[in-house]
Enzyme design. Structure first.
Site, PDB file in Angstrom:
ATOM      1  N   HIS A 200      46.205 -13.891  16.164  1.00 50.76           N
ATOM      2  CA  HIS A 200      46.824 -13.434  17.408  1.00 50.76           C
ATOM      3  C   HIS A 200      45.770 -12.971  18.395  1.00 50.76           C
ATOM      4  O   HIS A 200      44.637 -12.689  18.009  1.00 50.76           O
ATOM      5  CB  HIS A 200      47.779 -12.272  17.123  1.00 50.76           C
ATOM      6  CG  HIS A 200      47.178 -11.246  16.203  1.00 50.76           C
ATOM      7  ND1 HIS A 200      47.367 -11.276  14.838  1.00 50.76           N
ATOM      8  CD2 HIS A 200      46.358 -10.190  16.428  1.00 50.76           C
ATOM      9  CE1 HIS A 200      46.709 -10.274  14.274  1.00 50.76           C
ATOM     10  NE2 HIS A 200      46.083  -9.602  15.215  1.00 50.76           N
TER      11      HIS A 200
ATOM     12  N   ASP B 232      45.835  -1.912  19.137  1.00 54.44           N
ATOM     13  CA  ASP B 232      45.691  -1.984  17.684  1.00 54.44           C
ATOM     14  C   ASP B 232      44.210  -1.821  17.325  1.00 54.44           C
ATOM     15  O   ASP B 232      43.649  -2.590  16.563  1.00 54.44           O
ATOM     16  CB  ASP B 232      46.264  -3.307  17.148  1.00 54.44           C
ATOM     17  CG  ASP B 232      46.286  -3.347  15.616  1.00 54.44           C
ATOM     18  OD1 ASP B 232      46.053  -2.300  14.984  1.00 54.44           O
ATOM     19  OD2 ASP B 232      46.523  -4.442  15.061  1.00 54.44           O
TER      20      ASP B 232
ATOM     21  N   ARG C  40      34.997 -11.283   8.129  1.00 55.83           N
ATOM     22  CA  ARG C  40      36.184 -10.843   7.414  1.00 55.83           C
ATOM     23  C   ARG C  40      37.316 -11.434   8.238  1.00 55.83           C
ATOM     24  O   ARG C  40      37.503 -11.084   9.405  1.00 55.83           O
ATOM     25  CB  ARG C  40      36.236  -9.320   7.385  1.00 55.83           C
ATOM     26  CG  ARG C  40      37.485  -8.717   6.738  1.00 55.83           C
ATOM     27  CD  ARG C  40      38.413  -8.176   7.779  1.00 55.83           C
ATOM     28  NE  ARG C  40      39.489  -7.366   7.208  1.00 55.83           N
ATOM     29  CZ  ARG C  40      40.600  -7.081   7.875  1.00 55.83           C
ATOM     30  NH1 ARG C  40      40.767  -7.520   9.109  1.00 55.83           N
ATOM     31  NH2 ARG C  40      41.535  -6.353   7.332  1.00 55.83           N
TER      32      ARG C  40
ATOM     33  N   GLU D 210      41.295 -11.709   4.231  1.00 52.34           N
ATOM     34  CA  GLU D 210      42.278 -10.632   4.167  1.00 52.34           C
ATOM     35  C   GLU D 210      43.663 -11.245   3.988  1.00 52.34           C
ATOM     36  O   GLU D 210      44.293 -11.672   4.952  1.00 52.34           O
ATOM     37  CB  GLU D 210      42.286  -9.758   5.425  1.00 52.34           C
ATOM     38  CG  GLU D 210      43.135  -8.508   5.181  1.00 52.34           C
ATOM     39  CD  GLU D 210      44.018  -8.022   6.327  1.00 52.34           C
ATOM     40  OE1 GLU D 210      44.570  -6.924   6.223  1.00 52.34           O
ATOM     41  OE2 GLU D 210      44.178  -8.739   7.326  1.00 52.34           O
TER      42      GLU D 210
ATOM     43  N   GLN E  34      50.635  -8.147  20.480  1.00 53.47           N
ATOM     44  CA  GLN E  34      49.715  -9.101  19.831  1.00 53.47           C
ATOM     45  C   GLN E  34      50.405 -10.440  19.579  1.00 53.47           C
ATOM     46  O   GLN E  34      50.786 -10.749  18.438  1.00 53.47           O
ATOM     47  CB  GLN E  34      49.232  -8.524  18.492  1.00 53.47           C
ATOM     48  CG  GLN E  34      48.297  -7.349  18.635  1.00 53.47           C
ATOM     49  CD  GLN E  34      48.136  -6.587  17.335  1.00 53.47           C
ATOM     50  OE1 GLN E  34      49.108  -6.065  16.799  1.00 53.47           O
ATOM     51  NE2 GLN E  34      46.926  -6.529  16.819  1.00 53.47           N
TER      52      GLN E  34
ATOM     53  N   TYR F 181      49.262 -15.765   7.961  1.00 53.88           N
ATOM     54  CA  TYR F 181      50.344 -15.943   8.939  1.00 53.88           C
ATOM     55  C   TYR F 181      50.058 -16.969  10.036  1.00 53.88           C
ATOM     56  O   TYR F 181      50.722 -16.964  11.075  1.00 53.88           O
ATOM     57  CB  TYR F 181      50.643 -14.584   9.605  1.00 53.88           C
ATOM     58  CG  TYR F 181      50.621 -13.433   8.628  1.00 53.88           C
ATOM     59  CD1 TYR F 181      51.610 -13.308   7.646  1.00 53.88           C
ATOM     60  CD2 TYR F 181      49.603 -12.479   8.652  1.00 53.88           C
ATOM     61  CE1 TYR F 181      51.579 -12.266   6.728  1.00 53.88           C
ATOM     62  CE2 TYR F 181      49.576 -11.428   7.744  1.00 53.88           C
ATOM     63  CZ  TYR F 181      50.557 -11.329   6.782  1.00 53.88           C
ATOM     64  OH  TYR F 181      50.521 -10.302   5.876  1.00 53.88           O
TER      65      TYR F 181
ATOM     66  N   GLU G 215      53.921 -21.278  11.227  1.00 51.58           N
ATOM     67  CA  GLU G 215      55.324 -20.921  11.039  1.00 51.58           C
ATOM     68  C   GLU G 215      56.075 -22.185  10.646  1.00 51.58           C
ATOM     69  O   GLU G 215      55.870 -23.239  11.245  1.00 51.58           O
ATOM     70  CB  GLU G 215      55.946 -20.388  12.346  1.00 51.58           C
ATOM     71  CG  GLU G 215      55.306 -19.127  12.893  1.00 51.58           C
ATOM     72  CD  GLU G 215      53.940 -19.384  13.527  1.00 51.58           C
ATOM     73  OE1 GLU G 215      53.757 -20.448  14.161  1.00 51.58           O
ATOM     74  OE2 GLU G 215      53.048 -18.520  13.385  1.00 51.58           O
TER      75      GLU G 215
ATOM     76  N   ASP H 271      40.797 -11.882   9.456  1.00 55.58           N
ATOM     77  CA  ASP H 271      41.945 -10.985   9.527  1.00 55.58           C
ATOM     78  C   ASP H 271      43.267 -11.746   9.357  1.00 55.58           C
ATOM     79  O   ASP H 271      43.452 -12.809   9.947  1.00 55.58           O
ATOM     80  CB  ASP H 271      41.901 -10.329  10.924  1.00 55.58           C
ATOM     81  CG  ASP H 271      42.983  -9.300  11.144  1.00 55.58           C
ATOM     82  OD1 ASP H 271      42.914  -8.251  10.508  1.00 55.58           O
ATOM     83  OD2 ASP H 271      43.884  -9.554  11.974  1.00 55.58           O
TER      84      ASP H 271
HETATM   85  C1  GLC Z   1      44.915  -6.532   9.637  1.00 57.64           C
HETATM   86  C2  GLC Z   1      44.086  -5.310   9.967  1.00 57.64           C
HETATM   87  C3  GLC Z   1      44.937  -4.304  10.661  1.00 57.64           C
HETATM   88  C4  GLC Z   1      45.531  -4.917  11.896  1.00 57.64           C
HETATM   89  C5  GLC Z   1      46.279  -6.205  11.565  1.00 57.64           C
HETATM   90  C6  GLC Z   1      46.622  -6.971  12.797  1.00 57.64           C
HETATM   91  O1  GLC Z   1      45.876  -6.250   8.687  1.00 57.64           O
HETATM   92  O2  GLC Z   1      43.498  -4.790   8.811  1.00 57.64           O
HETATM   93  O3  GLC Z   1      44.199  -3.161  10.993  1.00 57.64           O
HETATM   94  O4  GLC Z   1      46.405  -4.010  12.508  1.00 57.64           O
HETATM   95  O5  GLC Z   1      45.504  -7.064  10.774  1.00 57.64           O
HETATM   96  O6  GLC Z   1      45.467  -7.523  13.369  1.00 57.64           O
END
Ligand code: GLC
Length: 532
Positions: free
Chosen positions: A104, A61, A199, A243, A169, A205, A208, A201
Site C-alpha cells: 500500500h 501509520d 524487510r 513479514e 493506506q 496481502y 485479491e 512489509d
Molecule cells: C506491518 C507493520 C505495521 C504496519 C503494517 C501496515 O504489519 O509491521 O507496523 O502498521 O504493516 O504497513
C-alpha cells in the site's frame, strides 16, 4: 561462519530512527543520530540493523504510509546521511536493511491523488476500486480497533478503494504490471544506495481474489519470486526478510525452493514463549516447533520476543488469546487489536530471571534472533500514548533530561515510572558487569561463536520434566545441550544416557559433567557444549 550465508547466524536489531537518537535538537531521532550510536550497537554485537520506514509520510501509520518512495523525510536527514550511515555501519561489519512497503501507499502519495481525482488517469488502476463494498468479503480486517471495513468510500473518486490496514493506506493493485514494475524500481533505488536488503512489509496481502481470504495467494508468490530473481541477478548477498504473520506451514511457501525469501519471521513461536514462561511449561513451544516444516538450506527463520507492533495474538487459538490477555493485559489499555501493546520488560514483571530466560530461548532456538531497540536494557512502555506509540518511545541512553535522546523537546512522552530512563538506561548498564545489557551481550557473543546456533537442526531431549525445555543444537562437530527451567521452582531432570558426559558450560567457562540426574534452580538456563 564458514561458507554459510551471512544471515544464518546473524543477530539483528530493529530500530525506530525517530525514537533512537536526535542529532540536531529538533526532538526527533535521525540518521546522523543513529550513526553516532553505531559504536553502541557494535559493542552489543549486532550484525544487522533493520530500520523502520524513513520515507516522506504523513505519519498516520508511523511511516508505513509512504508518500514518496524515492526520498527520506527531512526530519530524518537526507540521502547523503543514509549513505554515510551505511558506510559507517559497514566499517563496523554491521549491515542495514530497510522496510519495503509493497502492499500500500499513503493516500497522500501522488499516485493516489492522481487516481482518485481522475478516472482516466493512468494511476487509477494502480489501486483497487469498486462500486460496492461487498467484494472480497472473506478477507479479515487487521486493524480491528480502528477499521470496520477493508473498503472506504472516496468522495472524489466516486468509488470505494481497498485497504488492508488504515483507510489512509490504499492497497496497490498488483494485478497491474506497472505497479509490479514500479516496486522493482523502488527496490533498485535503495539497493543502489548500498543497503543490504529489505524487510518486506505485509506481503501476504498483495493480491485479491473473490472466494479466498486474500492472503498468501499463488499470484503473490509469483511476484515475490520475480523480486528475488531480480535481486539475485543484480544484488547477490542482499536479503529479503518476509513479514507474513501466519502459521509456519503458511510461511513455508514464502521460502519457495530457496528462490523467494532468504528469511521469514517466525510469528507463532513468539506468543508461545510467553505462554511457556507463564505456565512454567514448554509444551506450547515444543508443539509449534514440531509444526514448523523444514526450510531450504539457504533460508533462515527470524525469531523475536517483541517488535514495534503489538505482541500479536493472531497465531494462537481464541482460547489461548483470551488467556494471554488475562495473563499479560490486565489493564484494558494494554490490549490493541488482536494483541498486547507492551514491551518485554514490563510483560515479564521486570524480573531479571525471566528476562534472561526469554533471551536464552530467543538465542538458542532455531532462527536468527532480532532484538527490538531498548529491550536489551529492559526499558519500559507508556500506555498513555495512542496505539503502538506506547512501545516506540525514545531510547533511554542515560539519566540526563530526556534520557540523553535529545537536547530539544522530544516528539513523544518518554517512559514514566520504574522502567523510565532515570533507572533504566544504557549508560548505567554498559559498564556494569551484572546488568541485563551485559547478559544479553554475553549471549550474543556466545551464540555467534558457535555454528550450532545458526543451523536448522534441533532435537528435543526427554528430560522427564515438563518444566524444563531441553534440546540439542548441532552443526558438524559442534553440539550444544541447552537447558531452560521455565518454572519458579527448582526442578529435577534426568538426562538420557546418550547425552550424559563431559561438557563446557559456556557461561561459566568451565568443564562440567552431566550425569543422570540434575537439579536445576528456578528460571535458570544452561548452554553446554559437548566435549568431543
Ligand atoms: C506491518 C507493520 C505495521 C504496519 C503494517 C501496515 O504489519 O509491521 O507496523 O502498521 O504493516 O504497513
Amino acid at each position: 561462519m564458514n561458507n554459510e550465508p551471512w544471515y544464518k547466524n546473524a543477530v539483528f536489531y530493529e530500530i525506530s530512527v525517530r525514537a533512537f537518537k536526535d542529532s540536531n535538537s529538533d526532538g526527533r531521532g535521525d540518521l546522523r543520530g543513529l550513526t553516532e550510536k553505531l559504536d553502541y550497537l557494535q559493542t552489543l554485537g549486532v550484525d544487522c540493523i533493520w530500520i523502520m520506514p524513513i520515507y516522506p509520510s504523513p505519519l498516520n501509520d508511523d511511516g508505513y504510509d509512504i508518500a514518496d518512495y524515492y526520498n527520506i523525510d527531512p526530519a530524518y536527514g537526507n540521502l547523503d546521511d543514509l549513505k554515510e550511515l551505511i558506510s559507517a555501519a559497514h566499517a563496523r561489519n554491521i549491515r542495514l536493511v530497510m522496510d519495503l512497503v509493497l502492499n500500500h501507499t499513503s493516500d497522500a502519495h501522488p499516485w493516489f491523488q492522481a487516481a482518485r481525482s481522475d478516472k482516466n488517469s493512468p494511476y487509477r488502476d494502480y489501486y483497487v476500486w469498486s462500486d460496492t463494498d461487498q467484494k472480497y468479503k472473506d478477507a479479515r480486517i487487521i486493524f480491528v480497533d480502528t477499521e470496520t471495513s477493508n473498503w472506504t468510500w472516496d468522495e472524489q473518486a466516486g468509488q470505494y478503494f481497498w485497504h488492508r490496514f488504515y483507510s489512509s493506506q490504499p492497497d496497490l493493485n498488483f494485478d497491474n504490471p506497472k505497479v509490479q514494475e514500479e516496486m522493482l524500481n523502488v527496490a533498485r533505488f535503495w539497493l543502489d544506495l548500498g543497503i543490504d536488503g529489505f524487510r518486506a512489509d505485509a506481503v501476504p496481502y498483495l493480491f485479491e481474489r473473490e472466494g479466498t481470504n486474500c492472503e498468501n495467494l499463488p499470484e503473490t508468490h509469483v511476484y515475490l519470486k520475480k523480486l528475488r530473481a531480480f535481486m539475485d541477478q543484480h544484488y547477490p548477498e542482499r536479503i529479503l526478510l518476509c513479514e507474513a504473520n501466519q502459521y509456519p506451514e503458511d510461511v513455508r511457501p514464502y521460502f519457495g525452493d530457496g528462490d523467494q525469501f532468504h528469511m521469514g519471521f517466525h510469528f507463532p513461536i513468539m506468543p508461545r514463549i510467553y505462554m511457556a514462561l507463564k505456565k512454567g511449561r514448554f509444551e506450547d513451544v515444543a508443539e509449534i516447533m514440531r509444526r514448523t516444516p523444514p526450510i531450504p538450506e539457504n533460508c533462515q527463520w527470524c525469531t523475536f520476543l517483541r517488535n514495534h507492533d503489538e505482541l500479536t495474538l493472531e497465531m494462537v487459538t481464541e482460547e489461548e488469546r483470551q488467556w494471554m490477555w488475562e495473563q499479560y493485559a490486565p489493564d484494558p489499555r494494554m490490549k490493541l487489536n488482536l494483541g498486547i501493546r507492551r514491551r518485554l520488560a514490563p510483560l515479564l514483571d521486570n524480573d531479571r530471571r525471566k528476562l534472561e530466560l526469554a533471551n536464552s530461548l530467543l538465542f538458542t532456538l532455531p532462527g536468527a534472533p532480532i532484538i527490538y531497540y531498548g529491550d536489551e536494557i529492559g526499558m519500559g512502555d507508556n500506555l498513555d500514548l495512542f496505539d503502538r506509540n506506547g512501545v516506540r518511545t525514545p531510547m533511554q541512553w542515560d539519566d540526563s533530561p530526556n534520557a540523553g535522546f535529545t537536547d530539544g523537546t522530544p516528539f513523544s512522552e518518554l517512559v514514566k515510572g520504574r522502567l523510565g530512563y532515570q533507572r533504566i538506561n544504557v549508560a548505567s548498564q554498559v559498564n556494569d558487569p551484572d546488568s541485563l545489557f551485559r547478559s544479553v551481550k554475553r549471549m550474543i557473543a556466545l551464540r555467534k561463536k558457535h555454528e550450532a546456533f545458526g543451523s536448522s537442526s534441533m532435537e528435543w531431549v526427554d528430560a522427564g520434566n515438563p518444566h524444563v525445555a531441553a534440546y540439542i543444537r548441532q552443526h558438524g562437530a559442534d553440539t550444544m545441550l541447552i537447558l531452560n527451567n521455565l518454572s519458579d521452582a527448582a526442578q529435577c531432570i534426568r538426562i538420557p544416557q546418550e547425552h550424559q558426559g563431559s561438557y563446557l558450560d559456556l557461561f561459566a567457562a568451565h568443564q562440567t559433567t552431566i550425569a543422570n540426574e540434575l537439579t536445576f534452580p528456578p528460571y535458570s538456563y544452561l548452554w553446554l557444549q559437548k566435549h568431543t
